[in-house]
Design a protein around this motif. Structure first.
Motif, PDB file in Angstrom:
ATOM      1  N   GLN A  14       0.844  -1.261   0.006  1.00  8.63           N
ATOM      2  CA  GLN A  14      -0.092   0.111   0.111  1.00  8.63           C
ATOM      3  C   GLN A  14       0.819   1.422  -0.091  1.00  8.63           C
ATOM      4  N   GLU A  15       2.139   1.290   0.752  1.00  6.45           N
ATOM      5  CA  GLU A  15       2.693   2.314   1.057  1.00  6.45           C
ATOM      6  C   GLU A  15       3.675   2.772  -0.501  1.00  6.45           C
ATOM      7  N   LEU A  16       3.829   1.755  -1.064  1.00  2.00           N
ATOM      8  CA  LEU A  16       4.741   1.630  -2.223  1.00  2.00           C
ATOM      9  C   LEU A  16       3.815   2.132  -3.337  1.00  2.00           C
ATOM     10  N   GLY A  17       2.533   1.796  -3.198  1.00  2.00           N
ATOM     11  CA  GLY A  17       1.565   2.283  -4.248  1.00  2.00           C
ATOM     12  C   GLY A  17       1.353   3.710  -4.217  1.00  2.00           C
ATOM     13  N   LEU A  18       1.151   4.330  -2.950  1.00  2.00           N
ATOM     14  CA  LEU A  18       0.970   5.651  -2.819  1.00  2.00           C
ATOM     15  C   LEU A  18       2.220   6.520  -3.364  1.00  2.00           C
ATOM     16  N   TYR A  19       3.401   6.225  -3.226  1.00  2.00           N
ATOM     17  CA  TYR A  19       4.394   6.844  -3.694  1.00  2.00           C
ATOM     18  C   TYR A  19       4.536   6.547  -5.315  1.00  2.00           C
ATOM     19  N   MET A  20       4.365   5.184  -5.813  1.00  3.50           N
ATOM     20  CA  MET A  20       4.189   5.223  -7.330  1.00  3.50           C
ATOM     21  C   MET A  20       3.113   6.047  -8.190  1.00  3.50           C
ATOM     22  N   ALA A  21       2.035   6.323  -7.542  1.00  2.95           N
ATOM     23  CA  ALA A  21       1.251   6.911  -7.830  1.00  2.95           C
ATOM     24  C   ALA A  21       1.302   8.590  -7.836  1.00  2.95           C
ATOM     25  N   GLY A  22       2.421   8.986  -7.052  1.00  2.00           N
ATOM     26  CA  GLY A  22       2.792  10.361  -7.048  1.00  2.00           C
ATOM     27  C   GLY A  22       1.969  11.071  -5.868  1.00  2.00           C
ATOM     28  N   ALA A  23       1.365  10.322  -5.096  1.00  2.00           N
ATOM     29  CA  ALA A  23       0.642  11.126  -4.102  1.00  2.00           C
ATOM     30  C   ALA A  23       1.426  11.405  -3.133  1.00  2.00           C
ATOM     31  N   ARG A  24       2.646  10.857  -2.758  1.00  3.68           N
ATOM     32  CA  ARG A  24       3.688  10.964  -1.724  1.00  3.68           C
ATOM     33  C   ARG A  24       4.971  10.940  -2.229  1.00  3.68           C
ATOM     34  N   ARG A  25       6.034  11.615  -1.448  1.00  3.32           N
ATOM     35  CA  ARG A  25       7.362  11.667  -1.754  1.00  3.32           C
ATOM     36  C   ARG A  25       8.335  11.931  -0.724  1.00  3.32           C
ATOM     37  N   GLN A  26       9.596  11.379  -0.782  1.00  5.34           N
ATOM     38  CA  GLN A  26      10.271  11.410   0.589  1.00  5.34           C
ATOM     39  C   GLN A  26      10.921  12.538   0.262  1.00  5.34           C
ATOM     40  N   GLY A  27      11.678  13.297   1.331  1.00  8.08           N
ATOM     41  CA  GLY A  27      12.504  14.275   1.227  1.00  8.08           C
ATOM     42  C   GLY A  27      12.090  15.873   1.139  1.00  8.08           C
ATOM     43  N   LYS A  28      10.700  15.791   0.573  1.00 10.17           N
ATOM     44  CA  LYS A  28      10.149  17.190   0.218  1.00 10.17           C
ATOM     45  C   LYS A  28       9.072  17.513   1.477  1.00 10.17           C
ATOM     46  N   GLY A  29       9.408  17.038   2.945  1.00  8.65           N
ATOM     47  CA  GLY A  29       8.527  17.369   3.950  1.00  8.65           C
ATOM     48  C   GLY A  29       7.085  17.022   3.760  1.00  8.65           C
ATOM     49  N   GLU A  30       7.025  15.592   3.999  1.00  5.43           N
ATOM     50  CA  GLU A  30       5.571  15.054   3.702  1.00  5.43           C
ATOM     51  C   GLU A  30       4.569  15.560   4.548  1.00  5.43           C
TER      52      GLU A  30
END
Lengths: 291, 388, 305
Positions: A275-291
């Motif tokens: 689930q977590e990977l999916g959020l990143y893959m869909a562009g809903a989240r990203r690391q390093g830019k103050g989530e």
């Protein structure tokens, strides 16, 4: 053969029914013992002329000996282009590639291959095989020029045959007429096995495998996964590009998620979820830019 | 035991190829006969069909010598097209390369008085240069070699005519015969004629030289290059799958240009064989048709399914019926009946794949269980379009 | 100047007609390299019709009948290409080349059979085809060509048929999936190219001269038309422009002796070379953004959908 109720059957049961034996969907593997850096990618950017935009943006990461790093993402987020750049099929517009300490940024495809890079391509019909060549001719596609297989420009057919027969035997490539089978007439799974045999047997330092199991049956998938893990255990660096989240979770020691040409996150498969990977893959989240 | 089985599969493939070619020939001849019947039924058999079939033998040994003299350049243009086919290119430009080759040979012979083998080399080089142009266009601009070759056929023809004719005062131009100077009758050019080692006496001709043997040697060399060398392996890989060749680290641009250069050189060499044997002279006033030798090369290559050794046989066959056609009495029939027959044969060759499938089915049905081989047969040409 | 316009129009219309033919074929997905041969067949059929019509037949009948005969012959001949490349899935370039070779042989055999002299030369009268407006002598093929140009545009872009045709050249699998008969559309494309190519061949041969030697064929005009089509980006009005551009070069050769061009002292060979060199240069610059139908040249197999 048999029928099963979709709501009750598990993946494992279904696979067993299809293959006729127990299939190991969960790849068994020891924890990775990463060694020195094999591949060092620094700020790679690639431009796509057709779409007039950057398809790969400032990508940096490292792959160590003895680990499987997986580049995950939804299709069309720059993975294909990145691999083209890494393997020399396309030029980088910026960045640096280092393989075992050697700068290969502008090296030819042949040079990269000599330096120890193997590549299981995404499209086996487009890049991986000359479909109208025989199996043995395809088996030496990356090494026909080596002294072992040629003598003053003449191909040593006997050596090619010997080599091809050995690979067929060792990697269990099934075909109608052995070394003389025309590659086009082989099944997809056996074509892929032939490519994998060819690329692994070159004893590479870095194995780049792009969607190595796409479109294959469960039996072949299991086999290919084992081969990839075996390569890692033998101390090779493996860069796996996959769209299958199951494969990503099962095989990799480290996961990099790519979204719109950028790496948006790095994960340990044991500490993350699909689930977590999916959020990143869909562009809903990203690391390093103050989530 | 394994080897035995494998070589049998290869043999079977060649057998099917030969049978398919024979079938094309048979149907072509049949159509030719029907045309003869339509034009003049009374003479169709003995004065028409039989004369075409007999070919050069109708007037032996002269006819045979003539047939061999015409076959030599035909083998070469056939090889030129076949070689390009094998590397995935369609060299429709053999006619233009042949034209430039003729110029190179005749210039070295008439103007520079060089020995025949140097003239032959010059023909080869000129042909190669003219072949390189479509290669460069294809490799660097991705323009289909067919269209480029056609354009450069005409450019080459006009260019050569312009230089040879030179407004009627060109050094190579014999204004009395409206052709280039006859090599055998012009002082200083004797050394430029390909030696015949008594063949002319044997056949009672004046243009049967060792050209045909040179052509056969080149055919064998080309076969070896394609089948036995890493260079041939690379060329064929580029032809069959450009992307996979690139993936394997083969420089596909270099290979495309090289194979066009070689194809051009072969056609140029053929022109050298023809004009340095003195079969005829170049006519620079003919600016509306390209040398037929170039296009007949396509027929030869197709009939031989691009096999270099096969081109020798198919060139001799095409030359045979063409000479046969020339023996037709013009009172009853136009000599172009032979062209008509070869035209039909090539049209049939275009889908000889279908014949092959059928023949394979007839001959080997039931005998072999593995169907795999049936669809493994590959087309002679892997000419694919990649955006002109 | 009037002369230049005349020759440009005459030759430009030829190239345009044939290129339009090629355009229909390629939009349906079939590369028609046999255009050269189709022109020859169309030419020989048209000329034979001309010679056979009674001398006192009214001009309009002569024109109509011979043009129709030419178009019909072209369509029949193009069936050979359609059959080989659509039904038998043969290589389209090879099939087309074979038809080119065959066409000249057929034309010569026919011409020799029908001519009195036994040579491949046929004599005919081109009077019914010519008319003049204010000192500008033109052939009926000019207005006919312009009409066909507009019709082609309308058919290709404004009718259901045109849309279906183009879909077969772009993505036959998709076309098939929505119920379009790809084979039939491709046959239609090739037949249209046969008709237009044949009329173009007649327009090439008939208006300028009264006798034609069929051993010559059409001297590469069909291939030039292919270049025109590519340069014209497979679009009717672009093709018209491209055809006129090429025709200007060709026409220069015809008027060279009587104008200022004579002072260059160039021979006809140089002028003859010009359209070919010009087309190569233009192709070199336009090749990067090709608008070619995506599926052209690829045989369509229902099974591989």
């Amino acid at each position: 053969m048999g029928t099963a109720d979709i709501s009750k059957v598990t993946k494992e049961e279904l696979s067993r029914m299809m293959v006729g034996r127990d299939v190991q969907l969960q790849v068994e593997k020891e924890p990775a013992k990463p060694g020195e850096v094999v591949l060092d990618v620094q700020g790679v950017t690639m431009h796509n002329a057709a779409h007039k935009k950057d398809s790969v943006k400032n990508v940096s990461f490292q792959v160590h000996a003895g680990e499987i790093v997986c580049l995950a993402g939804i299709e069309g987020n720059g993975q294909t282009e990145f691999v083209y750049g890494l393997t020399g099929l396309e030029k980088l517009s910026a960045g640096r590639l280092t393989l075992c300490g050697q700068d290969i940024t502008s090296a030819s495809i042949r040079q990269r291959s000599k330096d120890g890079m193997s590549h299981i391509p995404e499209d086996r019909h487009k890049h991986g095989l000359v479909l109208d060549y025989t199996l043995e001719e395809n088996m030496v596609l990356q090494r026909y020029w080596q002294p072992e297989f040629q003598n003053h420009g003449f191909i040593r057919k006997d050596k090619v045959r010997e080599y091809s027969d050995r690979l067929i035997e060792q990697y269990d490539v099934r075909s109608g007429q052995g070394s003389l089978t025309i590659a086009r007439s082989m099944s997809g799974g056996n074509q892929q096995k032939a490519i994998i045999a060819r690329e692994i047997d070159r004893d590479p330092k870095l194995l780049v495998a792009v969607q190595p199991t796409r479109g294959l049956d469960v039996g072949a998938i299991e086999y290919i996964h084992r081969q990839i893990v075996a390569q890692r255990d033998a101390g090779k660096a493996v860069l796996l590009v996959s769209l299958e989240l199951d494969e990503v979770m099962n095989l990799s020691d480290r996961i990099l998620v790519m979204y719109e040409g950028e790496i948006v996150g790095e994960f340990d498969p044991k500490k993350t979820t699909v689930q977590e990977l999916g959020l990143y893959m869909a562009g809903a989240r990203r690391q390093g830019k103050g989530e | 035991m394994k080897k035995n089985k494998l070589s049998r599969a290869g043999l079977q493939g060649s057998l099917v190829g030969v049978l398919a070619a024979l079938l094309c020939i048979l149907i072509g001849l049949l159509c030719g006969y029907l045309v003869l019947l339509a034009i003049n039924p009374a003479h169709a058999w003995s004065d028409g069909f039989v004369r075409i079939l007999k070919g050069g033998f109708y007037d032996a040994p002269y006819g045979v010598g003539k047939m061999l003299a015409n076959a030599a350049p035909l083998v070469m243009t056939g090889l030129s097209v076949a070689f390009a086919f094998k590397t995935g290119l369609f060299n429709i430009g053999a006619a233009g390369q042949y034209t430039l080759g003729a110029f190179g040979a005749l210039y070295c012979a008439i103007v520079l008085h060089l020995p025949w083998f140097v003239c032959l080399l010059a023909a080869t080089v000129m042909g190669g240069i003219w072949g390189a142009i479509p290669g460069v266009f294809k490799a660097y601009l991705n323009i289909n070699e067919v269209i480029t070759s056609i354009m450069f056929n005409w450019i080459g023809l006009f260019l050569v005519n312009e230089i040879v004719y030179g407004n009627g005062s060109g050094v190579m131009y014999d204004s009395r015969n409206t052709r280039t100077w006859n090599l055998r009758k012009t002082a200083g050019c004797e050394g430029s004629v390909i030696p015949d080692f008594g063949l002319n006496d044997l056949f009672q001709t004046n243009s049967t030289t060792i050209a045909i043997f040179l052509a056969i040697v080149v055919a064998i060399v080309i076969w070896v290059v394609l089948e036995k060398t890493t260079f041939g392996y690379e060329l064929k890989a580029v032809g069959l799958n450009k992307n996979a060749a690139r993936y394997a680290g083969i420089n596909e641009k270099k290979n495309i240009i090289l194979s066009m250069v070689i194809a051009g050189a072969l056609a140029g060499f053929g022109a050298g064989l023809y004009y340095l044997s003195g079969v005829s002279e170049w006519n620079p006033l003919n600016s509306t048709s390209l040398p037929a030798m170039g296009f007949n090369g396509i027929s030869v290559a197709l009939l031989a399914s691009s096999n270099p050794i096969g081109t020798v046989f198919s060139a001799i066959f095409i030359s045979h019926i063409t000479v046969g056609g020339s023996f037709l009495s013009t009172k009853y029939y136009p000599t172009e009946i032979a062209d008509l027959i070869s035209g039909i044969i090539i049209y049939l060759c275009a889908f000889s794949m279908l014949f092959r499938g059928k023949i394979r089915g007839l001959l080997f049905a039931g005998k072999r269980a593995d169907k795999a081989n049936a669809n493994a047969e590959t087309a002679p040409a892997a000419v694919k379009k990649e955006g002109k | 100047m009037l002369l230049l316009i005349k020759y440009t129009l005459l030759y430009g219309i030829v190239l345009m007609l044939v290129a339009l033919g090629g355009m229909f074929s390629e939009h349906s997905g079939i590369i028609n390299i046999a255009l050269e041969g189709i022109m020859v067949i169309g030419g020989v059929a048209g000329v034979l019709a001309l010679t056979m019509l009674p001398a006192d037949a009214p001009a309009i009948v002569v024109v109509l009948v011979s043009i129709l005969a030419s178009a019909a012959a072209g369509m029949i001949y193009s069936l050979l290409l359609a059959f080989a490349s659509i039904n038998l899935k043969a290589d389209q370039t090879i099939g087309g080349t074979a038809l080119n070779l065959l066409a000249t042989a057929i034309a010569v055999v026919l011409a020799k059979y029908f001519s009195e002299s036994g040579s491949a030369k046929l004599n005919y009268s081109n009077k019914p085809f010519l008319f003049s407006i204010g000192g500008l002598e033109l052939s009926v093929f000019v207005p006919l060509g312009l009409v066909l140009l507009i019709v082609s545009y309308v058919v290709l872009y404004k009718t259901r048929f045109g849309l279906r045709l183009r879909s077969c050249g772009e993505h036959p699998q998709a076309a098939d999936s929505v119920g379009i008969n790809v084979y039939r559309m491709r046959y239609a494309g090739v037949l249209l190219s046969g008709a237009l190519g044949a009329v173009g061949g007649m327009a090439y041969i008939v208006p300028p001269v009264q006798t034609w030697n069929f051993e010559v064929g059409v001297a590469g005009a069909g291939f030039l038309a292919l270049a025109v089509m590519i340069f014209g980006q497979w679009k009717p009005f672009h093709i018209f422009g491209a055809a006129m551009f090429f025709a200007v070069f060709k026409s220069l050769a015809n008027i060279a002796d009587s104008t200022f061009l004579a002072s260059f002292g160039w021979s006809s060979n140089i002028y003859n070379m010009m359209p070919f060199i010009a087309s190569m240069i233009i192709l070199a610059f336009t090749s990067k953004n090709s608008m070619a139908p995506k599926a052209e040249g690829i045989p369509y197999d229902k099974g591989s959908r």
